[in-house]
Design a protein around this motif. Sequence first.
Motif, PDB file in Angstrom:
ATOM      1  N   HIS A  73       0.801  -1.222   0.000  1.00  0.00           N
ATOM      2  CA  HIS A  73       0.000   0.000   0.000  1.00  0.00           C
ATOM      3  C   HIS A  73       0.836   1.274   0.000  1.00  0.00           C
ATOM      4  N   VAL A  74       2.141   1.144   0.207  1.00  0.00           N
ATOM      5  CA  VAL A  74       3.037   2.303   0.308  1.00  0.00           C
ATOM      6  C   VAL A  74       4.347   1.973  -0.391  1.00  0.00           C
ATOM      7  N   GLU A  75       4.923   2.975  -1.052  1.00  0.00           N
ATOM      8  CA  GLU A  75       6.248   2.831  -1.642  1.00  0.00           C
ATOM      9  C   GLU A  75       7.067   4.085  -1.360  1.00  0.00           C
ATOM     10  N   PRO A  76       8.385   3.945  -1.265  1.00  0.00           N
ATOM     11  CA  PRO A  76       9.228   5.138  -1.139  1.00  0.00           C
ATOM     12  C   PRO A  76       9.173   5.969  -2.414  1.00  0.00           C
ATOM     13  N   ALA A  94      18.075  18.283   2.066  1.00  0.00           N
ATOM     14  CA  ALA A  94      17.903  16.851   2.341  1.00  0.00           C
ATOM     15  C   ALA A  94      16.836  16.651   3.411  1.00  0.00           C
ATOM     16  N   GLU A  95      16.026  15.621   3.216  1.00  0.00           N
ATOM     17  CA  GLU A  95      14.940  15.324   4.148  1.00  0.00           C
ATOM     18  C   GLU A  95      14.933  13.826   4.407  1.00  0.00           C
ATOM     19  N   THR A  96      14.234  13.402   5.465  1.00  0.00           N
ATOM     20  CA  THR A  96      14.098  11.974   5.690  1.00  0.00           C
ATOM     21  C   THR A  96      13.355  11.356   4.505  1.00  0.00           C
ATOM     22  N   GLU A  97      13.370  10.051   4.419  1.00  0.00           N
ATOM     23  CA  GLU A  97      12.777   9.345   3.285  1.00  0.00           C
ATOM     24  C   GLU A  97      11.309   9.722   3.098  1.00  0.00           C
ATOM     25  N   ARG A  98      10.933   9.969   1.855  1.00  0.00           N
ATOM     26  CA  ARG A  98       9.557  10.298   1.528  1.00  0.00           C
ATOM     27  C   ARG A  98       8.828   9.045   1.066  1.00  0.00           C
ATOM     28  N   PHE A  99       7.536   8.963   1.429  1.00  0.00           N
ATOM     29  CA  PHE A  99       6.699   7.842   1.029  1.00  0.00           C
ATOM     30  C   PHE A  99       5.436   8.364   0.364  1.00  0.00           C
TER      31      PHE A  99
END
Length: 324
Positions: A73-76, A94-99
């Motif tokens: 249901h979710v992907e990076p 730069a930011e933490t991983e986006r989903f």
Amino acid sequence: MAIIGAGLAGLSAARALQDRGYEVVVVDKARGPGGRMATRRHQAWRFDHGAQYFTARDPRFLQQVLEWRENGHVEPWDGRIGVVENGRIANAPAETERFVAVPGMSSVCRELTGELADCRFQWQVRRAAWSDGVWSLAAADGRTIEADALVIATPPEQVAPLLADPDSLAAVGQALHGVAMEPCWALMAVLDQPLLAEWDATFVNEGALGWVCNQAAKPSRPAAPAWVLHATSEWSRAHLETDAAQVVDGLLDAARLLPGAANVRTEFAKAHRWRYSRARQPLESGALWFERQQLALAGDWCAGSRVEGAFLSGTAAAHRINRR
């Protein structure tokens, strides 16, 4: 147990309470779940016209995101994201991983809805009254629900109009004093050429626009030239009651001021107004609890005004009810 609002906060509260053995009914005036985690379709195009992506900084939310990812249901999303300033585009910080949810941002809320025993849509609450230890919810068409506790997971401006008894109104009014949501006009557009040649999305720090995103750059989206443009809070507030057709023209004019976008033409364009988009000054309380009325208020505005905050607020409301 009753919950008003089937956005991520309300659904997260409902699932947490159901997992603890409570009988829960969720009602929402819309035709389906999601709130601002919304996806709209038009022919072959799909637009995430509300929340664009989310991050997972809190370990509790990260655990949920990883579960959603395992279930498909979710992907990076590792999109090329820039910042427009002084007429130029540079790399975004730069930011933490986006989903992102797949195949659209509404997918995780639909998944949560499927896990719940009782969700009722197109159920608009006309009044909610607390009396003799019972909440009574009445719909405009005469339907009713009774519950021993209530979670209202809506924008704060929509809470007081629901409440029918003076004590609840007074308590809620004092707690929400100074809490306000900002609007956002969203433009869904299909273009004859990429709006940004080298970027999948940009934050915009000048003019009417605040965000521009190529929807096809997100995982599991159609390879169609669909774009979402968000106006700034200031522009949206100034044009809150402007006709949608004029909003389309104004935001397209703003888009053509972006670097390299002067000759862009549209094949389809539609504007959507989010009257309550994000909190001007969000609370950090998780959820608000009113012991005397057995009432919890939840929403992203209670916890930082992000998607993650909506989830954490809903689970905080459920935790507080479970501690009664």
